[in-house]
Design a protein around this motif. Structure first.
Motif, mmCIF file in Angstrom:
data_model
loop_
_atom_site.group_PDB
_atom_site.id
_atom_site.type_symbol
_atom_site.label_atom_id
_atom_site.label_comp_id
_atom_site.label_asym_id
_atom_site.label_seq_id
_atom_site.Cartn_x
_atom_site.Cartn_y
_atom_site.Cartn_z
ATOM 1 N N ILE A 4 0.838 -1.203 0.000
ATOM 2 C CA ILE A 4 0.000 0.000 0.000
ATOM 3 C C ILE A 4 0.869 1.248 0.000
ATOM 4 O O ILE A 4 0.667 2.173 -0.787
ATOM 5 N N PHE A 5 1.860 1.273 0.908
ATOM 6 C CA PHE A 5 2.757 2.422 1.040
ATOM 7 C C PHE A 5 4.098 2.024 0.418
ATOM 8 O O PHE A 5 5.088 1.804 1.100
ATOM 9 N N SER A 6 4.080 1.941 -0.896
ATOM 10 C CA SER A 6 5.185 1.342 -1.639
ATOM 11 C C SER A 6 6.102 2.395 -2.261
ATOM 12 O O SER A 6 5.704 3.547 -2.466
ATOM 13 N N PRO A 7 7.338 2.011 -2.598
ATOM 14 C CA PRO A 7 8.233 2.929 -3.317
ATOM 15 C C PRO A 7 7.628 3.408 -4.629
ATOM 16 O O PRO A 7 7.867 4.547 -5.047
ATOM 17 N N GLU A 8 6.829 2.561 -5.284
ATOM 18 C CA GLU A 8 6.180 2.951 -6.541
ATOM 19 C C GLU A 8 5.210 4.119 -6.329
ATOM 20 O O GLU A 8 4.942 4.894 -7.245
ATOM 21 N N ASN A 9 4.698 4.252 -5.095
ATOM 22 C CA ASN A 9 3.790 5.350 -4.758
ATOM 23 C C ASN A 9 4.502 6.494 -4.041
ATOM 24 O O ASN A 9 3.846 7.351 -3.428
ATOM 25 N N GLY A 10 5.824 6.492 -4.101
ATOM 26 C CA GLY A 10 6.603 7.593 -3.541
ATOM 27 C C GLY A 10 7.028 7.436 -2.094
ATOM 28 O O GLY A 10 7.581 8.368 -1.500
ATOM 29 N N TRP A 11 6.812 6.256 -1.507
ATOM 30 C CA TRP A 11 7.185 6.028 -0.114
ATOM 31 C C TRP A 11 8.604 5.492 -0.022
ATOM 32 O O TRP A 11 9.005 4.627 -0.797
ATOM 33 N N VAL A 12 9.362 6.001 0.932
ATOM 34 C CA VAL A 12 10.726 5.532 1.187
ATOM 35 C C VAL A 12 10.679 4.579 2.371
ATOM 36 O O VAL A 12 10.158 4.924 3.437
ATOM 37 N N HIS A 13 11.219 3.385 2.202
ATOM 38 C CA HIS A 13 11.234 2.393 3.270
ATOM 39 C C HIS A 13 12.510 2.538 4.088
ATOM 40 O O HIS A 13 13.613 2.516 3.545
#
Length: 199
Positions: A4-13
């Motif tokens: 849901i909160f993925s790098p593809e959606n701009g989220w940095v892990h």
């Protein structure tokens, strides 16, 4: 959560840690309109767990997560969303085993406010007292520098039936997504389309 909160959606892990023999994402961050949003890995509300309790409840407590974020973002405006496994005893024996979402606003390393979003009504929490457990845990973390006047409020949304014991974790993800998308939960209603799409 990673999908849901993925790098593809701009989220940095970030904040990777070992749990269950595998490398886990500690939290996901994204800056939106000057605010850094954080969605963390699940944490627990135990204050003095033994090793087994700690591991079975996710391997991290909410205070540890907030302390790490405070150290990482000491000069920023941060909204932190933490799924919390309520793992203390419910009554005299059994543990509650319920997920809620903790929303914390932090500015320049100081916790400004904290709120629990509970997908159920408030009846069971009158016995469990989730805010009390979390406050005790957070006050014990000296790095957070909280005073006894620090308050954790609880909102009971009632979206999850009292007889539904399976979807609390899903509601925590739904609430986190809705807060990021709409900035609040005023439009949170039927979460089933979200569940079908993401979970």
């Amino acid at each position: 959560m990673n999908d849901i909160f993925s790098p593809e959606n701009g989220w940095v892990h970030k904040g990777h840690f070992e749990y269950g023999g595998t490398n886990q994402v500690g939290y996901r961050s994204k800056q939106i309109e000057g605010v850094i949003y954080i969605v963390s890995a699940p944490c627990h509300d135990l204050s003095n767990p033994d090793t087994q309790q700690h591991v079975l409840s996710g391997g991290r407590n909410a205070a540890q997560m907030l302390s790490e974020i405070k150290n990482t973002y000491p000069n920023d405006e941060v909204k932190i969303l933490i799924p919390v496994a309520q793992s203390n005893k419910f009554g005299f024996s059994e543990k509650r085993g319920h997920f809620v979402l903790l929303e914390v606003d932090m500015q320049e390393g100081k916790c400004q406010s904290a709120k629990i979003h509970d997908s159920k009504g408030g009846l069971l929490d009158t016995v469990y007292r989730g805010a009390k457990h979390l406050k005790k845990q957070l006050l014990a973390d000296k790095n957070l520098s909280l005073t006894k006047n620090f308050a954790i409020n609880t909102e009971y949304h009632g979206h999850q039936s009292v007889f539904n014991g399976n979807d609390c974790g899903r509601y925590s993800a739904y609430y986190a997504n809705k807060i990021i998308e709409k900035r609040n939960l005023s439009e949170a209603t039927d979460a089933r389309p979200f569940f079908e799409k993401h979970l």
